[in-house]
Motif scaffolding. Sequence first.
Motif, PDB file in Angstrom:
ATOM      1  N   VAL A 215     -24.416  29.687  -2.553  1.00  0.00           N
ATOM      2  CA  VAL A 215     -25.224  30.398  -3.367  1.00  0.00           C
ATOM      3  C   VAL A 215     -24.386  31.792  -3.334  1.00  0.00           C
ATOM      4  N   GLY A 216     -22.859  31.944  -2.927  1.00  0.00           N
ATOM      5  CA  GLY A 216     -22.336  32.901  -3.270  1.00  0.00           C
ATOM      6  C   GLY A 216     -21.395  33.511  -2.202  1.00  0.00           C
ATOM      7  N   LEU A 217     -22.061  33.289  -0.916  1.00  0.00           N
ATOM      8  CA  LEU A 217     -21.489  33.861   0.538  1.00  0.00           C
ATOM      9  C   LEU A 217     -19.891  33.437   0.421  1.00  0.00           C
ATOM     10  N   LYS A 218     -18.840  34.406   0.610  1.00  0.00           N
ATOM     11  CA  LYS A 218     -17.487  34.012   0.757  1.00  0.00           C
ATOM     12  C   LYS A 218     -17.425  34.225   2.147  1.00  0.00           C
ATOM     13  N   VAL A 219     -16.622  33.171   2.886  1.00  0.00           N
ATOM     14  CA  VAL A 219     -16.581  33.217   4.387  1.00  0.00           C
ATOM     15  C   VAL A 219     -14.879  32.893   4.526  1.00  0.00           C
ATOM     16  N   PRO A 220     -14.432  33.106   5.759  1.00  0.00           N
ATOM     17  CA  PRO A 220     -13.109  32.729   6.005  1.00  0.00           C
ATOM     18  C   PRO A 220     -13.221  31.360   6.805  1.00  0.00           C
ATOM     19  N   ALA A 221     -11.926  30.884   6.569  1.00  0.00           N
ATOM     20  CA  ALA A 221     -11.598  29.604   7.115  1.00  0.00           C
ATOM     21  C   ALA A 221     -10.845  29.287   8.151  1.00  0.00           C
ATOM     22  N   LEU A 222     -11.096  28.478   9.276  1.00  0.00           N
ATOM     23  CA  LEU A 222     -10.396  27.937  10.324  1.00  0.00           C
ATOM     24  C   LEU A 222      -9.639  26.534   9.796  1.00  0.00           C
ATOM     25  N   PHE A 223      -8.387  26.585   9.845  1.00  0.00           N
ATOM     26  CA  PHE A 223      -7.754  25.304   9.518  1.00  0.00           C
ATOM     27  C   PHE A 223      -6.917  24.760  10.569  1.00  0.00           C
ATOM     28  N   THR A 224      -7.153  23.499  10.733  1.00  0.00           N
ATOM     29  CA  THR A 224      -6.298  22.783  11.714  1.00  0.00           C
ATOM     30  C   THR A 224      -5.869  21.605  10.978  1.00  0.00           C
ATOM     31  N   ALA A 225      -4.573  21.705  11.093  1.00  0.00           N
ATOM     32  CA  ALA A 225      -3.461  20.764  10.378  1.00  0.00           C
ATOM     33  C   ALA A 225      -3.446  19.587  11.420  1.00  0.00           C
ATOM     34  N   ASN A 226      -4.021  18.307  11.432  1.00  0.00           N
ATOM     35  CA  ASN A 226      -4.310  17.429  12.516  1.00  0.00           C
ATOM     36  C   ASN A 226      -3.823  15.915  12.026  1.00  0.00           C
ATOM     37  N   PRO A 227      -2.599  15.728  12.259  1.00  0.00           N
ATOM     38  CA  PRO A 227      -2.084  14.425  11.896  1.00  0.00           C
ATOM     39  C   PRO A 227      -2.958  13.231  12.434  1.00  0.00           C
ATOM     40  N   TYR A 228      -3.692  13.329  13.475  1.00  0.00           N
ATOM     41  CA  TYR A 228      -4.294  12.346  14.179  1.00  0.00           C
ATOM     42  C   TYR A 228      -5.567  12.254  13.629  1.00  0.00           C
ATOM     43  N   PHE A 229      -6.133  13.000  12.561  1.00  0.00           N
ATOM     44  CA  PHE A 229      -7.383  13.279  12.195  1.00  0.00           C
ATOM     45  C   PHE A 229      -8.429  11.983  11.648  1.00  0.00           C
ATOM     46  N   TYR A 290     -12.463  19.746  17.449  1.00  0.00           N
ATOM     47  CA  TYR A 290     -12.214  20.820  18.345  1.00  0.00           C
ATOM     48  C   TYR A 290     -13.402  21.681  18.583  1.00  0.00           C
ATOM     49  N   SER A 291     -13.845  21.916  19.782  1.00  0.00           N
ATOM     50  CA  SER A 291     -15.129  22.606  20.098  1.00  0.00           C
ATOM     51  C   SER A 291     -15.095  24.121  19.605  1.00  0.00           C
ATOM     52  N   LEU A 292     -13.903  24.687  19.725  1.00  0.00           N
ATOM     53  CA  LEU A 292     -13.537  25.911  19.269  1.00  0.00           C
ATOM     54  C   LEU A 292     -13.926  26.334  17.801  1.00  0.00           C
ATOM     55  N   GLY A 365      -5.380  24.865  16.878  1.00  0.00           N
ATOM     56  CA  GLY A 365      -5.214  23.276  17.510  1.00  0.00           C
ATOM     57  C   GLY A 365      -4.015  23.522  18.546  1.00  0.00           C
ATOM     58  N   LYS A 366      -4.086  22.149  19.026  1.00  0.00           N
ATOM     59  CA  LYS A 366      -3.043  21.827  20.384  1.00  0.00           C
ATOM     60  C   LYS A 366      -2.175  20.712  20.021  1.00  0.00           C
ATOM     61  N   SER A 367      -1.245  20.862  20.693  1.00  0.00           N
ATOM     62  CA  SER A 367      -0.003  19.883  20.597  1.00  0.00           C
ATOM     63  C   SER A 367       0.557  19.810  19.352  1.00  0.00           C
ATOM     64  N   TYR A 368       0.469  18.730  18.482  1.00  0.00           N
ATOM     65  CA  TYR A 368       1.106  18.451  17.168  1.00  0.00           C
ATOM     66  C   TYR A 368       0.424  19.630  16.102  1.00  0.00           C
ATOM     67  N   LYS A 385      -3.734  34.629   8.221  1.00  0.00           N
ATOM     68  CA  LYS A 385      -3.866  36.187   9.033  1.00  0.00           C
ATOM     69  C   LYS A 385      -3.508  35.778  10.490  1.00  0.00           C
ATOM     70  N   THR A 386      -3.809  34.560  11.095  1.00  0.00           N
ATOM     71  CA  THR A 386      -3.527  34.466  12.472  1.00  0.00           C
ATOM     72  C   THR A 386      -3.247  33.064  12.882  1.00  0.00           C
ATOM     73  N   ILE A 387      -2.646  32.706  14.130  1.00  0.00           N
ATOM     74  CA  ILE A 387      -2.780  31.336  14.431  1.00  0.00           C
ATOM     75  C   ILE A 387      -3.290  31.245  15.953  1.00  0.00           C
ATOM     76  N   ILE A 388      -4.060  30.330  16.322  1.00  0.00           N
ATOM     77  CA  ILE A 388      -4.208  30.277  17.793  1.00  0.00           C
ATOM     78  C   ILE A 388      -3.527  28.777  18.078  1.00  0.00           C
ATOM     79  N   SER A 389      -2.189  28.716  18.572  1.00  0.00           N
ATOM     80  CA  SER A 389      -1.511  27.615  18.757  1.00  0.00           C
ATOM     81  C   SER A 389      -1.587  27.314  20.412  1.00  0.00           C
ATOM     82  N   GLU A 390      -2.004  26.036  20.561  1.00  0.00           N
ATOM     83  CA  GLU A 390      -1.921  25.666  22.151  1.00  0.00           C
ATOM     84  C   GLU A 390      -0.949  24.508  22.635  1.00  0.00           C
ATOM     85  N   ALA A 391      -0.202  24.714  23.485  1.00  0.00           N
ATOM     86  CA  ALA A 391       0.645  23.553  23.909  1.00  0.00           C
ATOM     87  C   ALA A 391       1.490  22.982  22.871  1.00  0.00           C
TER      88      ALA A 391
END
Length: 792
Positions: A215-229, A290-292, A365-368, A385-391
Motif C-alpha cells: 500500500v505504498g511504503l518504500k523500504v530498503p533491501a538486504l540482499f544475500t547472494a546465496n549459491p546454496y539457497f 540468516y538470522s541477522l 552473508g558468510k563464506s561464498y 550502500k554497504t556490505i556486511i561480509s563475513e568469512a
Amino acid sequence: MKLNQFARLTPDLETQRQELAAIGLLGQSKTDFTRCLQIVYPKLFPEAYSPAAQQQALATVAVNEEQDLKQWLQTNPTRMTQVEFYTVALQLLGFEADTTVDLAEPIAFMEQVKLPHLDHDIETTNDFVEAIYLLLNTRTPKLVNYLDDLANRGFFKHFHKKPNFLIFNGKVQQTFNPDEVLREVVWIESDLDTDHDGKRDLLEATIFRPAVTGVGLKVPALFTANPYFHGTNDQPDLTHDAQSGLTVKTTSHTREEVTYTPDAPLDLPHQEVMGSSQRAEVYGDENGIYSLNDYFMARGFAVVYSGGVGTRGSDGFRSTGGVDETASAVAVIEWLTGQRKAFTNRTDGITIDAWWCNGSVAMTGKSYLGTLAIAAATSGVKGLKTIISEAAISSWYDYYRENGLVVAPGGFQGEDADVLAEETFSRQKQGGDYLKVKAAWQKHLAAITANQDRETGDYSAWWDERNYRNNLSHITADIVSVHGLNDWNVKPKNVIKFWEGIQDLPVAKKLFLHQGQHVYLNNILSLDFTDMMNLWLTHELLGVDNHAETLLPDVTIQDNVTPETWHTVTNFGENNPAVTTQQIPLTQLNPSADHFTDHAKAIYVANHDDPDRFEAAIIQPDSDYAESRLLLTQPTATTDLTLEGTPSIDLHLSIDQPTGILSVRLVDLGPANRFNPTPTVLERNGYQLAYDFKTDNRLEFTPSKTITAAKLISFGHINLQNQQSSYQSSVIEPGVAFDIHLELQPTHYTIPAGRQLGLIIHGADMAQTIQPDQPVTYTIDWAKSQLNLPHY
C-alpha cells in the motif's frame, strides 16, 4: 558473563523524552516523580494485557528485602535509591535474584558484567527519564538489549496495525509484524549467457517484503547472494584425490601472461516485453537462512535471496567466483534500484518492478555469500550502500592455492573450484531443466577443471579473474568485514589483504576479528554485533544521522586469553601505530639441528591419520611427526606478548630434490585451557528475533575445560620453486642453497607470560597441501634466516 556494548548513543535529556514518548512509554508532558514511576513500570510487562495482570507481574520483582515492586509503588515513593533502581533493573533485564546476582549489591554486579548505570540516586523525574532510557538501551542475558526484549514480548504489537519506521537511540525498532510478509519470486534478466544458448540468463530471486509495501511504503533491501539457497549436489565422488606427487615445474610466467583480460560484452536480444504487473505469480516457498536478515524483517527491511547463475530456477552455469557470478549478483541490485527488468515468469514477458524498494541495498552473508558481496562491491554498482561480509574470500587463489601450491581449504582434501561449481550447480535438481543443458554443462565443467590447474598450482589469468582485490578502486559502498582468526577454511589473509587494500578509499569501513573459525558473529553473547549492525544499517539504508560511522569502533578484536573480552583499536597490524615488526635471527630460537627429512606421508598412512588428527599432532611438543620437522622456541615469556599483523619468515635453505613443499607454523606452547575452536551453545533457541517469530541459538567463545599443550597461531606454505612469486618458477639444484620469503596468515594473538612462542618448520602438510610420497631432506642455514614478528 560480560555484555560488552558499543552501539549505545547518549542523547540529551529532551531527545530522550521525545523518544520515550514516541514508543509510548512516557508522555512528553512532565509528570511528577511518583506518577511517572507508576505509569512506566507496569508498561514494562507487555505480555500482561490487563491492569490486574500487570500488578501481578510487578509483584514478582523485589525492590529490597521487605518489598516487591507492587508494594513499593503503592507507598507513593518520592525518590528511589540507586540500589533500589538497579535491584529492580537487573530483574527486569532477566537476571535471577539470589542465583545470578546478589540483589543487595547490584552495582558491583553491573560493573562486573559491564552494564551501564547512573552513579547517583533517582530523585527527580529527569533522573528517572535518564535512568529508564539508559536501561532500555542496556543489554540483557538474552543477547538483545532491553527494548528489544520488550519488543519480543509484544511491546510494539500495537504498531503492527499501521507499521512505519520508528527510530530509538539511533536504531530502527521492531514495529513490523514479520508474519505479515509478502513472499514472492521474480526472474531478473541479466546480460549473461553462461550456458551458451543464445539467450540472456534469467536469474531467480526470492523476496520477503513487509505487507505494508503493498500500500505504498518504500523500504530498503538486504540482499544475500546465496549459491546454496536452493540446495547442493552433495555427492561423495566429487572431490579429487590428494595428489601423491609434486610436479617439477619447467616453465615460468610473466605478470602480463597471468593478467585477466575481460571478454567483450555480449550483444544479446532482450526478452520481448508483453506487459507489466505489480503482482508476482509465484510464491516464495524457500525460507531465509540468516538470522541477522530475519532480525531486520521485523524492522521493515525487505530480504532478498538469489542463488545466481546455474542454481535451481535460474539459467546459466556456475564458475566459482568468475566475473559472471559477480554480474549475476549485480543484476539483482540493479533490479532492486530500478536499473534492470525482471519478469513474473520465465516465458510470458510480463515485467515487474521493485517499486517497493527505496533504492538502498545492503548485502549480507558468510563464506561464498560474503564473497559475492565483496565481488559486487568491487563493481561499483549504484545503490549498493554497504556490505556486511563475513568469512569472505577476496581472492579465490588464496582459497584454493598458496604460493604455487594446491591447498585444501579447511583441511577438505580434494576440494577445488570445479568441485564447488558442481556442488552449487543445483539446476541438476530439476530433471527436466538439466536434460536441456547436461552436455553443455559437462563441457563447461571440464574447462574449469583444466583451467584451475591442479598440476602446477600457479597463479594464472583464470585465477586473476577471480581476484577481487584487482578492482578495489571501484568500491563506493561502505564496508563491514568480519573474520575468524582461527578460520583455516577461508583463511585470515583474505580479509586482511582486502582491509589493507581499501585503506585509502573514501568509504566508511569496519573490521571485526573474533577467535572462532568459520562462523557468524550475530548471535555471540559477549558482543552487541546485531545492535551495532542495526545502528549501521539504520544510517546506511534509512539515512538516519546517528553517527554510526564514527561511533562504532573501526577495528574490534576479540581477546584470546580473557573470555568475553573485545578490544577496539583504530587500525590493524602494520597500520596500527602500536605495532612494530621485530626481526628475530633464527639462531636465537635454540635450533637443535639444521636439517630434517620429511617422512610425514608415510607416518600419516601408517597411523591411519586424517587431516584433523595431523593438524593436532604436528604442533605437539611430543609428536609422531617430530622427526619430520624442526621445532624452535623462544624463551618462556616473562610478560605478555601480543602478535598483530602478518608474520613472515626468511630462510636460506637447500633440499635434496628438484622440488619440494615447505610449511611453517607459529604455535603457542605451554599447558593451558585455551578457547574452544567453535562457539559453545549457551541456550538453544535462546535468541529471539522478533515477537512471536523465529529464534536462533545463543553462543559464546569459551575456554576449553581440557588443558592442551599447544595451539596453532598461524601458518604458511610454499612450493619451493615459487621463490619469486606464485606465477614464476625457479630451477632448484639439489644441494644448492637458495632464499625464500614466506608470509604466514595474519593474526592477533596474545602469548601470556609463562608460555612460549614456537616455530615449526616442516615439509608437506597432510591437511592443507597435497601429500607427496617422495621424502625430501631440508637443510637450513640458521645464520642467514630470520623470523619477522609484528607485535606490541
